[in-house]
Design an enzyme around this catalytic site. Sequence first.
Site, short mmCIF file in Angstrom:
data_model
loop_
_atom_site.label_atom_id
_atom_site.label_comp_id
_atom_site.label_asym_id
_atom_site.label_seq_id
_atom_site.Cartn_x
_atom_site.Cartn_y
_atom_site.Cartn_z
N SER A 139 -4.54 4.12 10.76
CA SER A 139 -3.87 5.09 10.15
C SER A 139 -4.44 5.78 9.07
CB SER A 139 -2.32 4.61 9.77
OG SER A 139 -1.96 4.00 10.91
N LYS A 181 0.77 -1.31 0.07
CA LYS A 181 0.02 0.17 -0.09
C LYS A 181 0.87 1.47 -0.07
CE LYS A 181 -0.75 -0.49 5.20
NZ LYS A 181 -1.65 -1.00 5.99
P1 ADP Z 1 -0.50 -3.44 8.88
O1 ADP Z 1 -0.19 -2.75 7.56
O2 ADP Z 1 0.34 -4.75 9.12
O3 ADP Z 1 -2.00 -3.63 8.68
P2 ADP Z 1 -0.93 -1.29 10.71
O4 ADP Z 1 0.08 -0.44 11.11
O5 ADP Z 1 -2.24 -0.86 9.95
O6 ADP Z 1 -0.26 -2.58 9.95
O7 ADP Z 1 -1.46 -2.05 12.16
C1 ADP Z 1 -0.72 -3.12 12.58
C2 ADP Z 1 -1.45 -4.10 13.72
O8 ADP Z 1 -2.08 -3.00 14.53
C3 ADP Z 1 -2.61 -4.60 12.85
O9 ADP Z 1 -2.51 -6.01 13.56
C4 ADP Z 1 -3.63 -4.16 13.26
O10 ADP Z 1 -4.87 -4.83 13.12
C5 ADP Z 1 -3.50 -3.42 14.56
N1 ADP Z 1 -4.23 -2.25 14.60
C6 ADP Z 1 -4.54 -1.00 13.92
N2 ADP Z 1 -5.15 0.10 14.35
C7 ADP Z 1 -5.72 -0.63 15.78
C8 ADP Z 1 -6.60 -0.19 16.65
N3 ADP Z 1 -7.26 0.98 16.40
N4 ADP Z 1 -6.53 -1.14 17.60
C9 ADP Z 1 -5.96 -2.34 17.91
N5 ADP Z 1 -5.34 -2.68 16.85
C10 ADP Z 1 -5.11 -1.90 15.83
#
Ligand code: ADP
Length: 172
Positions: free
Chosen positions: A128, A41
């Site tokens: 994010s 992404k």
């Molecule tokens: P990825 O690109 O690997 O999905 P992210 O940076 O978006 O990584 O997220 C990393 C981890 O944190 C993932 O397991 C995601 O589900 C978790 N995560 C993201 N936002 C939240 C949230 N608001 N509450 C709990 N877990 C979250």
Amino acid sequence: MVRALFPGSFDPIHYGHIDIAERASRLFDEIVMAVYDRPLKSLLFSPEERIDLVKETLSNNKKIRVIGYSGLTVDVCRQVDAQVIIRGLRVFSDFEFEFRMALANHRLAQDIEMVAFITAEEHTFLSSSTVKEIASLNGDVSSMLPDIVEQKLKEKLKSMGEHTLSANTLRD
Ligand code: ADP
């Protein structure tokens, strides 16, 4: 000693991630935050910027350290000697994705377990991409991420200019 790897894009890190990292640090001996350099992404921040923000945000927790990585998550687990992969779950769509990832990782490495934490209720909606979208529209994101990250996010958006932010960059 049980060491757990918490991998993710962290573009940028927000309170949902921080909550999972802090809670995991109470269960495991060491948490290695692993910032993935090239997810499928588009990203707003460079790998170095994302690593620095994770470091600055979690520096007060002595059980947490931060690394950057590329390649397979299970390979990094082996490199840092982590037996567990931490992930967070917000909604059912997360579950489906994480379920498939956990099975795939388990096929690659049977000795590494995935542990998923259910998000805190107040962070259910937080991602994010949501934070980036709200900030790009000048909305208030102060309750979603630490000041230092908010400041860097605003600077980054300003430096890019309003019109260069593509839909891809905002996708999680
Ligand atoms: P990825 O690109 O690997 O999905 P992210 O940076 O978006 O990584 O997220 C990393 C981890 O944190 C993932 O397991 C995601 O589900 C978790 N995560 C993201 N936002 C939240 C949230 N608001 N509450 C709990 N877990 C979250």
